[in-house]
Motif scaffolding. Structure first.
Motif, PDB file in Angstrom:
ATOM      1  N   MET A   1     -14.867  -7.030  38.350  1.00 55.33           N
ATOM      2  CA  MET A   1     -13.622  -6.292  38.150  1.00 55.33           C
ATOM      3  C   MET A   1     -13.928  -4.818  37.877  1.00 55.33           C
ATOM      4  N   THR A   2     -13.173  -3.941  38.499  1.00 54.14           N
ATOM      5  CA  THR A   2     -13.281  -2.521  38.234  1.00 54.14           C
ATOM      6  C   THR A   2     -12.032  -2.082  37.486  1.00 54.14           C
ATOM      7  N   TYR A   3     -12.233  -1.428  36.365  1.00 57.80           N
ATOM      8  CA  TYR A   3     -11.108  -1.036  35.517  1.00 57.80           C
ATOM      9  C   TYR A   3     -10.508   0.295  35.973  1.00 57.80           C
ATOM     10  N   ASN A   4      -9.242   0.458  35.682  1.00 57.09           N
ATOM     11  CA  ASN A   4      -8.558   1.726  35.928  1.00 57.09           C
ATOM     12  C   ASN A   4      -8.824   2.628  34.729  1.00 57.09           C
ATOM     13  N   LEU A   5      -9.699   3.604  34.918  1.00 59.83           N
ATOM     14  CA  LEU A   5     -10.171   4.410  33.799  1.00 59.83           C
ATOM     15  C   LEU A   5     -10.072   5.900  34.079  1.00 59.83           C
ATOM     16  N   LEU A   6      -9.733   6.640  33.018  1.00 63.54           N
ATOM     17  CA  LEU A   6      -9.812   8.090  33.017  1.00 63.54           C
ATOM     18  C   LEU A   6     -11.034   8.475  32.200  1.00 63.54           C
ATOM     19  N   ALA A   7     -11.838   9.419  32.698  1.00 66.25           N
ATOM     20  CA  ALA A   7     -13.025   9.877  31.979  1.00 66.25           C
ATOM     21  C   ALA A   7     -12.954  11.390  31.839  1.00 66.25           C
ATOM     22  N   LYS A  54       0.422   6.758  36.220  1.00 71.85           N
ATOM     23  CA  LYS A  54       0.896   7.146  34.897  1.00 71.85           C
ATOM     24  C   LYS A  54      -0.131   6.718  33.858  1.00 71.85           C
ATOM     25  N   LEU A  55      -0.139   7.394  32.744  1.00 71.08           N
ATOM     26  CA  LEU A  55      -1.110   7.097  31.706  1.00 71.08           C
ATOM     27  C   LEU A  55      -1.058   5.628  31.295  1.00 71.08           C
ATOM     28  N   GLN A  56       0.141   5.067  31.228  1.00 70.42           N
ATOM     29  CA  GLN A  56       0.279   3.676  30.810  1.00 70.42           C
ATOM     30  C   GLN A  56      -0.245   2.682  31.842  1.00 70.42           C
ATOM     31  N   ASP A  57      -0.545   3.163  33.058  1.00 70.52           N
ATOM     32  CA  ASP A  57      -1.102   2.287  34.088  1.00 70.52           C
ATOM     33  C   ASP A  57      -2.600   2.060  33.908  1.00 70.52           C
ATOM     34  N   LEU A  58      -3.223   2.852  33.039  1.00 72.94           N
ATOM     35  CA  LEU A  58      -4.668   2.773  32.859  1.00 72.94           C
ATOM     36  C   LEU A  58      -5.066   1.620  31.933  1.00 72.94           C
ATOM     37  N   ASP A  59      -6.312   1.172  32.108  1.00 77.98           N
ATOM     38  CA  ASP A  59      -6.885   0.185  31.190  1.00 77.98           C
ATOM     39  C   ASP A  59      -7.509   0.861  29.975  1.00 77.98           C
ATOM     40  N   GLY A  60      -7.911   2.115  30.129  1.00 78.16           N
ATOM     41  CA  GLY A  60      -8.523   2.806  29.005  1.00 78.16           C
ATOM     42  C   GLY A  60      -9.016   4.183  29.394  1.00 78.16           C
ATOM     43  N   ILE A  61      -9.646   4.838  28.422  1.00 77.12           N
ATOM     44  CA  ILE A  61     -10.141   6.203  28.598  1.00 77.12           C
ATOM     45  C   ILE A  61     -11.570   6.298  28.090  1.00 77.12           C
ATOM     46  N   ALA A  62     -12.409   6.974  28.845  1.00 74.11           N
ATOM     47  CA  ALA A  62     -13.782   7.257  28.417  1.00 74.11           C
ATOM     48  C   ALA A  62     -13.884   8.742  28.102  1.00 74.11           C
ATOM     49  N   LEU A  91     -10.602   3.057  23.929  1.00 73.36           N
ATOM     50  CA  LEU A  91     -11.510   4.147  24.259  1.00 73.36           C
ATOM     51  C   LEU A  91     -12.955   3.678  24.251  1.00 73.36           C
ATOM     52  N   VAL A  92     -13.768   4.400  25.004  1.00 73.67           N
ATOM     53  CA  VAL A  92     -15.217   4.205  24.914  1.00 73.67           C
ATOM     54  C   VAL A  92     -15.869   5.582  25.006  1.00 73.67           C
ATOM     55  N   GLY A  93     -16.764   5.863  24.080  1.00 72.41           N
ATOM     56  CA  GLY A  93     -17.504   7.114  24.099  1.00 72.41           C
ATOM     57  C   GLY A  93     -18.787   6.951  24.887  1.00 72.41           C
ATOM     58  N   VAL A  94     -19.094   7.923  25.725  1.00 71.85           N
ATOM     59  CA  VAL A  94     -20.296   7.884  26.552  1.00 71.85           C
ATOM     60  C   VAL A  94     -21.136   9.122  26.245  1.00 71.85           C
ATOM     61  N   LYS A 192     -18.870   4.454  35.792  1.00 66.44           N
ATOM     62  CA  LYS A 192     -19.527   3.150  35.905  1.00 66.44           C
ATOM     63  C   LYS A 192     -20.109   2.699  34.572  1.00 66.44           C
ATOM     64  N   ILE A 193     -20.545   3.671  33.744  1.00 65.99           N
ATOM     65  CA  ILE A 193     -21.034   3.328  32.406  1.00 65.99           C
ATOM     66  C   ILE A 193     -19.888   2.796  31.560  1.00 65.99           C
ATOM     67  N   ALA A 194     -18.758   3.483  31.629  1.00 67.25           N
ATOM     68  CA  ALA A 194     -17.584   3.063  30.868  1.00 67.25           C
ATOM     69  C   ALA A 194     -17.037   1.736  31.377  1.00 67.25           C
ATOM     70  N   ASP A 195     -17.111   1.519  32.679  1.00 66.86           N
ATOM     71  CA  ASP A 195     -16.602   0.269  33.259  1.00 66.86           C
ATOM     72  C   ASP A 195     -17.344  -0.931  32.677  1.00 66.86           C
ATOM     73  N   ARG A 196     -18.675  -0.809  32.550  1.00 73.04           N
ATOM     74  CA  ARG A 196     -19.445  -1.900  31.945  1.00 73.04           C
ATOM     75  C   ARG A 196     -19.071  -2.089  30.483  1.00 73.04           C
ATOM     76  N   ALA A 197     -18.865  -0.981  29.775  1.00 76.16           N
ATOM     77  CA  ALA A 197     -18.496  -1.079  28.369  1.00 76.16           C
ATOM     78  C   ALA A 197     -17.162  -1.809  28.200  1.00 76.16           C
ATOM     79  N   PHE A 198     -16.197  -1.500  29.061  1.00 76.42           N
ATOM     80  CA  PHE A 198     -14.911  -2.193  28.984  1.00 76.42           C
ATOM     81  C   PHE A 198     -15.067  -3.664  29.325  1.00 76.42           C
ATOM     82  N   ALA A 199     -15.889  -3.976  30.329  1.00 77.24           N
ATOM     83  CA  ALA A 199     -16.112  -5.373  30.708  1.00 77.24           C
ATOM     84  C   ALA A 199     -16.746  -6.164  29.571  1.00 77.24           C
ATOM     85  N   ASN A 200     -17.594  -5.489  28.784  1.00 70.54           N
ATOM     86  CA  ASN A 200     -18.282  -6.155  27.672  1.00 70.54           C
ATOM     87  C   ASN A 200     -17.506  -6.083  26.363  1.00 70.54           C
TER      88      ASN A 200
END
Length: 227
Positions: A1-7, A54-62, A91-94, A192-200
């Motif tokens: 799965m690939t997440y909808n993310l803003l970085a 839209k912002l609410q369409d995202l799964d998260g933000i890195a 959120l996930v910090g990278v 891609k770093i954030a995508d793994r973090a969200f998956a985990n």
């Protein structure tokens, strides 16, 4: 799965923003010292509009959590927190150094790289990374700030970042090949770093997002007689 993310990353002279939405990727990168706070929200809005997202369409933000400019890191964290609060996003910090290492791995195919940012005051922020089995940059030791001539036990043979532009002798003395590009962190390589973090499930709520300055305090040398 690939997440909808803003970085987003504002930790250095560059402002970079990237978006992965419904399988499409959008990106912005510009070197604009001291203009991050004016440009970041309009650029994010423009990117979301371009993606019909839209912002609410995202799964998260890195967000780039540092190290880098204290002011720039704070801007990135604060913007990420504000956006996440508004929609209840995770959120996930990278690490900015990991982001640079990821670009080197992706663009140059290296298996190990020393990412470095000029920390001013005669010091550099550094972190060594190797490519994991999944191709993602994995840290080999804790990131640190140090004098460029005090690097030791370097177990990689390539280097990226502004540190080696400012201190090329430090790279050559440690037999490091300085790679072209990857001089400043690009949020595109955070995705891609954030995508793994969200998956985990390695995410935090907006209230728990924290920067990583590496250098937590600045010691100023006092004039004689002013101690």
């Amino acid at each position: 799965m690939t997440y909808n993310l803003l970085a987003i990353d504002a930790s250095t002279e560059a402002l970079s923003i990237a978006l992965n939405y419904n399988g499409k990727t959008f990106r912005f990168f510009e070197e604009c010292p001291q203009q991050h706070s004016q440009k970041i929200l309009p650029q994010i809005e423009a990117m979301l509009n371009d993606a019909n997202c839209k912002l609410q369409d995202l799964d998260g933000i890195a967000f780039g959590k540092g190290p880098g400019s204290f002011t720039g890191v704070r801007i990135g964290v604060a913007i990420a927190q504000g956006l996440a609060y508004s929609q209840g996003l995770k959120l996930v910090g990278v690490s900015t150094l990991q982001t640079m290492a990821q670009q080197a791995i992706d663009e140059h195919g290296v298996t190990g790289v020393l990412a470095g940012i000029d920390a001013r005051m005669g010091e550099v922020y550094v972190g060594a990374y190797v490519a994991g089995d999944d191709g993602l940059a994995e840290s080999t030791h804790e990131e640190m700030v140090c004098a460029p001539d005090s690097l030791a036990n370097i177990n990689v043979d390539s280097a990226v970042g502004t540190a080696w532009v400012t201190y090329p002798k430090a790279a050559s003395e440690n037999n490091l090949k300085v790679l072209e590009g990857s001089v400043l962190p690009d949020a595109f390589y955070m995705l891609k770093i954030a995508d793994r973090a969200f998956a985990n499930g390695e995410t935090v709520d907006a209230c728990d997002a924290q920067p990583n300055y590496v250098r937590d305090t600045v010691t100023w040398k006092k004039l004689p007689g002013k101690e």
